[in-house]
Structure formats: C-alpha cells, structure tokens
Design an enzyme around this catalytic site. Structure first.
Site, PDB file in Angstrom:
ATOM      1  CG  HIS A 361      -1.955  -0.822   1.063  1.00  0.00           C
ATOM      2  ND1 HIS A 361      -3.338  -0.943   0.752  1.00  0.00           N
ATOM      3  CD2 HIS A 361      -1.857  -2.311   1.537  1.00  0.00           C
ATOM      4  CE1 HIS A 361      -3.865  -1.905   0.737  1.00  0.00           C
ATOM      5  NE2 HIS A 361      -3.225  -2.641   1.219  1.00  0.00           N
ATOM      6  CE  LYS A 555      -2.258  10.989   3.387  1.00  0.00           C
ATOM      7  NZ  LYS A 555      -2.891   9.946   2.550  1.00  0.00           N
TER       8      LYS A 555
HETATM    9  C1  TH1 Z   1      -2.836   3.900   2.179  1.00  0.00           C
HETATM   10  C2  TH1 Z   1      -2.044   4.678   1.271  1.00  0.00           C
HETATM   11  O1  TH1 Z   1      -1.400   5.854   1.667  1.00  0.00           O
HETATM   12  C3  TH1 Z   1      -3.207   5.440   0.297  1.00  0.00           C
HETATM   13  O2  TH1 Z   1      -2.508   5.716  -0.752  1.00  0.00           O
HETATM   14  C4  TH1 Z   1      -3.964   3.997  -0.028  1.00  0.00           C
HETATM   15  O3  TH1 Z   1      -5.073   4.371  -1.001  1.00  0.00           O
HETATM   16  C5  TH1 Z   1      -4.360   3.390   1.078  1.00  0.00           C
HETATM   17  O4  TH1 Z   1      -3.548   2.930   1.909  1.00  0.00           O
HETATM   18  C6  TH1 Z   1      -5.342   2.025   0.603  1.00  0.00           C
HETATM   19  O5  TH1 Z   1      -4.486   1.165  -0.280  1.00  0.00           O
HETATM   20  C7  TH1 Z   1      -1.745   3.106   3.490  1.00  0.00           C
HETATM   21  N1  TH1 Z   1      -2.072   3.382   4.839  1.00  0.00           N
HETATM   22  C8  TH1 Z   1      -1.341   2.700   5.483  1.00  0.00           C
HETATM   23  C9  TH1 Z   1      -1.277   2.452   7.081  1.00  0.00           C
HETATM   24  C10 TH1 Z   1      -0.268   1.960   7.623  1.00  0.00           C
HETATM   25  C11 TH1 Z   1       0.977   1.667   7.015  1.00  0.00           C
HETATM   26  C12 TH1 Z   1       1.022   1.993   5.595  1.00  0.00           C
HETATM   27  C13 TH1 Z   1      -0.133   2.462   4.771  1.00  0.00           C
HETATM   28  S1  TH1 Z   1      -0.252   2.838   3.172  1.00  0.00           S
HETATM   29  C14 TH1 Z   1      -0.241   1.649   9.018  1.00  0.00           C
END
Ligand code: TH1
Length: 809
Positions: A361, A555
C-alpha cells in the site's frame, strides 16, 4: 442479483414492532417505553445482528473456497443504516419506529463509530468486506479488537489534542464473543528439541508467556442479503493458569495484576507510537497475535471439514495479507503445519506460498517494517527458525542461480543487516503481489521492488482500489442518491457501472438544476453538523473546497494553506480581485508523535483565525477545520463537497480513496498526477478534472539532479516568499505563535515535498477551476459526468478482480 425486499425478515412494520418490543424484555428486562435512546439503539442493533446471523448460518457453509482477509485495521464506520440498506429493510424499520414514536435517524445517531483503523488502508479493508459479501463469496476478515480505537481528536487553541476513544463504553451490539473458539498464542520461552526412538526429532517452544486470544465476531451483511460473512476480531487475555495466585494471596496485587495488564496491553490500542523499543515490541506482539490466532482457527475449521488433507489446503483457503502487518502468516502457517500437523518442511512452504497473497500500500520508506533480529528471535524463537531456514535456502538458491552475484541478495533476502525485513518476508511467501493503482504498481515494478520483479515478474499485478458506493453515495448522499434513482432506477446499487446511464442527463437542464438543489441540501446538512460541533457557520452559497485525509507532509495540506494565504494577500493588495467565494474544508488526524503534521493543523487554525476574522475579505474566503475525522462525518463531508483536493507530491500517494468517494459524490478533482487520480482523469476526461504540477518521473528527476534549492526559488518568486515569511513574521502568530519548524522544513530541509515548485501551477489551476463554477449548469454537467464514470471505483469491481486473478474463487 435479485434485490432482497426484506419481506422474509419482517413481514410488515407491525411484525417488526412486535419482534423489536419482545427484544427489550429479553435483553434488558424492561419495556421499550422505559428505555433511553441509547438502549433503544442497542436493542435494535442486536435484533438486526441476530437477523443477519440467521442468514449467515445458511449462506457460506457450502463454499468450496474461503478467503481470509488479514488486516490489523478495519475501519467499519457505523453499521446500522448500512445493514438496513443491505438487508432491504430500511423502509419497514423506519416506518415501525415512527409508529413507536421515535425515528430511525434518532436511534442511528446513538451508534459509535469504531476507530479500529488509521485511514485509507483500514477503510479499504472494510469496503472489501462489504463487497465480498455482495459478490456472494465466503470472505472473512481477521483483525484486532482494540480496547481503544484511534484517539479522538479535539482542538484546543488551534492545536490537536488526543483523547482516549472508549468506543466500548456502551457495549458493541454487533459483536458476539466466542469463548469456545479461543486459542493460545505463545511468546518468548525456549525451543526444545525432542528425539524419538528411531532417530526422528521435532521441536517445541516451551515456557514464556501464554496469551489467550479470544475472538469477537461481527456479521458482515452483503447488499441483497444473500450472503452474510463475518469479521473476526481478536482480543488478548491472560491464559487462566498464569495468574499469579501466590502474589495475590500475599497481598501483592500489583504483581498479581502485572501479568494481566502486560497481556491485555497487546489488544489495548491501535498502532502505538512508533517511538521507543517498548512500543515496537508491542506492535510485533499484536502482529503475531492476530496472525497466529487467525491461522489456528482457520486450520481448526479446515481440519473439521477436510481432515488432515493438507495437500489441498490452498485449493480451499486463501490468506490475503493487507500490507506487511500480517507478514508472519507465511512462517506461522509453516510452523503450524510442520510442528502440529506433521507436514514436511518443503511441502509446508509450498502450501503457504500457494495460499498467501500480499498487497503493498505504500512506497514510503518509513512504512517498510523492519525488526532487529535479536528482538524478533527472543519473542518468537520457533517462528524465527522457520524464517531463518527459508531465508537460508533462498539465499543459497539465488547465489547458485546468479553465479555468486550478491546484489539481488542484498535487496531481496529477508534477513539482512541484523534485521527481519517484513516486505521481503511477505513477498517470499506470496504467490501474488499487488499494488493499489496503475501508477503505484508500475513504481513497485520499476523501482521499489524492481529486483523482486526481475526474479518473479509473474507474481506482480495491479488492483486499483475501490470504495463501497452504497455507503459513500447511496447512504451518505441521500439527496443526490434519490435523484439518481429517480433517473435510472435502483440497479446502480447492485452494479455501480449502471451509473453510466446518468450520461444521458448531462444536457438535461432540469436534472442539472435538481443536482444543484441536492448539493445544497447536503451542504446544509454538513453546515448544521459543523455549527453544532464547533459553533462555526458555513455559507452554503460558497464553493465547498475539500481536503480531508490523514495529515502527512507528502499529502501537502501545506500547499493548500499557501494557496489560501495567496488569495488572502492578493485580496488585501488589490480590491478589484474577487476570487470565487469559497469555504476551505480541512479534516484529518495527525499521529501523536508526528510533530510536523501537528504543526500544519495548528497552522490551519491560525490561518482560519486571521482570514475568517478579516472583514476586508467580505466573507469570500473561509477556512473550516472539522475536528475528529471519522467514517461518520466523512460521509457528510464528501456529499457536500464541490472540489476534491488531491494534491500529493506525485509518486507518493499509492492510490488514495477519498478521491474516488468525492468523484462519485459529484465533486471535481483538483489534483496532481498521482495514485488513482490518473485513473480518475482517464475516466472523467480532461475537461472534467483539473490536473496540475510535476509528474512522478519529473519529481524523481528533481530529487536525482540535486539542482533544486528552495531558497533560489523564493528569491525569484516574491509572492511566494511573502507567504513563507508569514510563517515567522508574526502575521499568523496571534492564536498560538509562529511556525518556525515549517519554515525550516521548507528552507533548511529544502522543501522535501516540492510544495514551492508546484505552487504557481496549483494557484493557476484553482483559479481556472473555480472561475468555471459560476456557470452552474455547465459545472453540474461536468460533476454529473464524474459520477456517471465513477462506477469503476466501486469496490465490487476491485473484489471481482481479486477473485479472478489472485484468489481464483
Ligand atoms: C494507504 C495509502 O497511503 C493510500 O494511498 C491508499 O489509498 C490506502 O492505503 C489504501 O490502499 C496506507 N495506509 C497505511 C497505513 C499503515 C501503513 C501503511 C499504509 S499505506 C499503518
């Protein structure tokens, strides 16, 4: 799929009322008339949960393949109205409640919004649960039941203050505790080698701390009510035999209780502060607890159904790992198969890899989890042996295959530099690795994970994120949803692609004017909420320009603030300059320990203090920070927005999902070419989105060339220099002081997120976009075009792709 009209649940409103009234006596031992709204909500939720479980018990038993979605975060949001919609009983329940002298709205307002996630990643997991149930597959969530959710955010003197989120204070009526499904999880101790008579040997881990993991199950209701799955959340409790009775009898209650509190700490809070070794060990314990407990319960169920036929495990079970937090699934599954079910080591590895898949992610280096080997081995000695052996064999094979070249080893091995690298562990044990937008997946292949891609290109694939369009459009935006349904029927609830039929209305002035009225209704709803919670007034005649998401440097909420300061300065300088009247909406939390992000929140409040109180701007600009961003108020915000600010530094936001929610709710995107914004722009068309700024490859060039100096840029751009000066010259200091650290971030750290480079392009894009708001019909036509083309972003589509390409369901 036929839509359930709820008739097999309640025959009519009288039937609902009768069943509901009976529940009060059963659950609370008193009558409906004697209860508070909170109690009435609780009993209603218990009744609906029970109805859901009745469907559950018949819906997935026969599934040939089950998917378990492992995630440390599930950001469910309030469930009542979502479940009524999915079960097809909203009208009958609402009518019954009216008859009883209350209202659905009133009772729904009593529901907590459990904060068991940080943001996009946790909400994605919740949207996926909804879609898996909608698609009729057996898909279960496996996660943690944190005693306290993510902190509740309050604002004092413009600063974020973190308060405990005691979300369980009134109980959680959707869950059921399953004591008989508890399992034991062991931490620490030593590994003992046992030898049999004929030279065979095996290992066991003994001593240490034994924790009882107790599951709480929440039913997950799919739209159409054909399938009800469940989310299993684990809570850590002391295993009974470990209570220190001697200490207790000797009156040493602190010592007697210490073990209990040490154990319970594991499931007390979501993602403890990343600073400090103690916090890190706790995080590792959380990760192991929900991985081991989840796998033990899966193996138990598998064995009940298929016996010890482990060869076919991966034909019937998929284990999906949401980011690296469940990375221990691979070695833990091996450990359970080898130590407890006598499976051969190599076979166990193949079974694990065939069952497990992994979603990445983020490309942010600080999010890549690493644990010191010593810490890891001490806490999980037997698990470590599996990692060590798999990694040793991997390295040996790789060296043989690459003629001793060690470059690939350095990047792809699991154990390296005395650390356990969790992303590498995840990939080694997975048959599929996916990113969450086209751009993100390409970045993984070409840079972040390029060596893995070189070695096993076939496992890489993209799955662009999606959102629950039923929650975030049908439920959140009642005014617009009603209009949509009147125009194209209800089929879009089942199949979001049907939103495409709205294209036929892009020249229908009557429809476009009704859109305007619907948006105003939603703006008024948000304004009422903001007035009630903060006392701030919002003018619903203005453009609602929205940036809501976690606070993070990449962001670039700071870029948005600089734009507001630009507009403010320019209005003061030039009385003929009249920007489009706009309300700038911010909402989001910053991690407790993330000083910069918290300073940006403070800055927003200082800018609001200055701008909102200056009569010279004639109310044309207003800055509003909505405290405590959560699923429930997010739903209000998306519905009321005109502009969707998606302005991350290109290449940094893996996907983003608020961009999709806002697009669907007819907001026009103002964004960089990043994450899923690119796919939004392809679907919406260039006239219906505003893209600005450096592209991901250009950002990389700026970093690589080393020729960017923020100070030089400011020397050439006095307008921007003036804004940067305001951070420290007292202009914004009235509320809570200056902003030296933000000034340093720009000039001493040389603007790491390229805020200053993209500033001019951003302001220009904003001005062009907002100027076009005056012609409201043309604006609404473009907004409608966005909604009409947003069906792709339904999580139903995403889940179908996972089912087809990864899980083979
Ligand atoms: C998020 C990403 O920043 C975002 O771009 C994306 O849309 C979302 O995930 C779903 O895919 C992320 N949240 C986290 C939270 C933790 C660690 C890594 C990520 S990446 C705790």
């Amino acid at each position: 799929m036929a839509v359930n009209n709820g008739q097999n649940i309640f025959t009519d409103k009288q039937d609902f009322e009768d069943q509901y009234r009976d529940k009060f006596i059963q659950i609370l031992g008193k009558y409906y008339g004697e209860c508070t709204d909170q109690e009435r909500y609780n009993v209603l939720a218990r009744l609906i949960a029970e109805k859901a479980r009745e469907i559950q018990s018949t819906s997935y038993i026969h599934a040939n393949k089950q998917v378990y979605y492992f995630s440390l975060e599930f950001l469910l949001g309030p469930l009542l109205e979502n479940y009524l919609l999915n079960l097809g009983i909203t009208d009958v329940v609402a009518a019954g409640l009216e008859e009883m002298g209350t209202s659905l709205q009133k009772l729904a307002a009593q529901e907590v919004d459990p904060g068991l996630g940080n943001g996009g990643l946790g909400r994605l997991a919740a949207c996926f649960l909804d879609s898996m149930a909608h698609e009729g597959m057996a898909g279960f969530g496996n996660g943690m039941r944190y005693r306290y959710g993510l902190f509740r955010q309050e604002i004092k003197d413009g600063r974020q203050v973190e308060c405990t989120d005691n979300w369980l204070a009134n109980g959680y009526p959707w869950e059921v505790r399953k004591d008989d499904s508890s399992v034991l999880v062991r931490f620490g101790g030593t590994v003992v080698r046992h030898e049999g008579e004929n030279g065979d040997f095996w290992f066991s881990q003994e001593g240490g701390q034994v924790v009882k993991a107790v599951p709480y199950d929440v039913p997950i209701v799919g739209y159409g009510a054909k399938t009800v799955n469940k989310l299993r959340l684990w809570s850590a409790e002391p295993a009974e035999e470990d209570f220190d009775l001697d200490a207790f009898n000797a009156g040493d209650y602190a010592r007697a209780n210490k073990f209990r509190s040490d154990v319970e700490a594991i499931s007390t809070i979501l993602y403890p502060n990343d600073s400090g070794e103690h916090g890190r060990i706790l995080r590792l314990k959380q990760e192991y607890l929900f991985v081991s407990a989840g796998l033990q319960s899966i193996l138990r169920a598998y064995k009940d159904k298929y016996g010890e036929d482990w060869d076919h495990f991966a034909d019937h079970v998929c284990i999906h790992t949401n980011d690296t937090h469940p990375a221990m699934c691979g070695p833990e599954l091996m450990r359970l198969l080898v130590d407890e079910h006598g499976v051969d080591f190599n076979e166990a590895f193949d079974i694990a890899r065939n069952a497990i898949s992994y979603t990445n992610h983020t490309v942010m280096p600080e999010a890549l989890e690493k644990w010191p080997i010593n810490t890891f081995r001490e806490l999980l000695p037997r698990l470590y042996m599996f990692i060590d052996e798999v990694d040793r064999r991997y390295k040996e094979q790789l060296l043989a295959d690459s003629n001793g070249n060690t470059d690939l080893l350095a990047s792809t091995a699991v154990l390296w530099d005395n650390t356990v690298r969790m992303a590498n562990l995840s990939i080694l044990f997975s048959h599929s690795v996916n990113g969450v937008s086209d751009l993100h997946t390409n970045i993984l292949k070409q840079s972040v994970l390029k060596d893995f891609y070189k070695l096993r290109p076939e496992i890489f694939n993209n799955k662009t994120n999606g959102i629950c369009h039923r929650r975030f459009l049908a439920q959140a935006n009642t005014a617009y949803a009603k209009l949509i349904t009147e125009a194209i029927g209800t089929g879009w609830l089942d199949d979001a692609n049907e939103l495409n039929k709205l294209s036929a209305f892009e020249n229908d002035v009557e429809f476009l004017d009704e859109m305007d009225a619907a948006k105003r209704e939603e703006k008024e709803r948000l304004a009422a909420y903001v007035k009630k919670t903060t006392g701030i007034e919002m003018d619903t005649n203005t453009i609602f320009d929205t940036q809501v998401k976690r606070f993070h440097a990449y962001k670039r909420q700071l870029l948005n603030i600089f734009k507001i300061l630009y507009l403010y300065n320019r209005m003061l300088d030039d009385q003929s300059y009249k920007p489009a009247p706009t309300t700038f909406i911010f909402s989001g939390k910053a991690a407790q320990s993330y000083t910069f992000a918290k300073e940006v929140i403070r800055l927003i409040h200082s800018v609001a203090d200055v701008v909102n109180n200056d009569e010279r701007i004639e109310g044309r600009l207003k800055v509003v920070f909505i405290p405590n961003f959560a699923v429930s108020n997010a739903q209000l915000i998306y519905a009321a927005s005109d502009i969707s600010e998606q302005i991350s530094v290109a290449g940094a936001e893996a996907s983003g999902t608020s961009n999709m929610k806002l697009m669907m709710n007819a907001a026009l995107t103002l964004g960089t070419y990043d994450g899923s914004n690119i796919e939004i722009s392809e679907l919406a068309g260039p006239e219906n989105i505003k893209i600005f700024g450096l592209r991901a490859d250009e950002v990389q060039q700026v970093y690589a060339s080393g020729t960017y100096f923020a100070q030089n840029l400011l020397n050439q751009n006095p307008t921007l220099a003036r804004i940067v000066n305001m951070l420290t010259d007292g202009s914004l200091a009235r509320l809570s002081g200056n902003f030296e650290s933000i000034h340093d971030y720009l000039l001493i750290n040389n603007d790491p997120d390229l805020v200053l480079i993209d500033f001019d392009a951003y302001v220009k894009a904003w001005e062009e976009l907002t100027q076009s708001y005056a012609d409201r019909r043309s604006w609404n036509a473009r907004a409608l075009h966005n909604t009409a083309n947003s069906g792709f972003f339904s999580a139903d589509r995403t889940i179908r792709e996972y089912m087809e390409d990864i899980w083979h369901v």
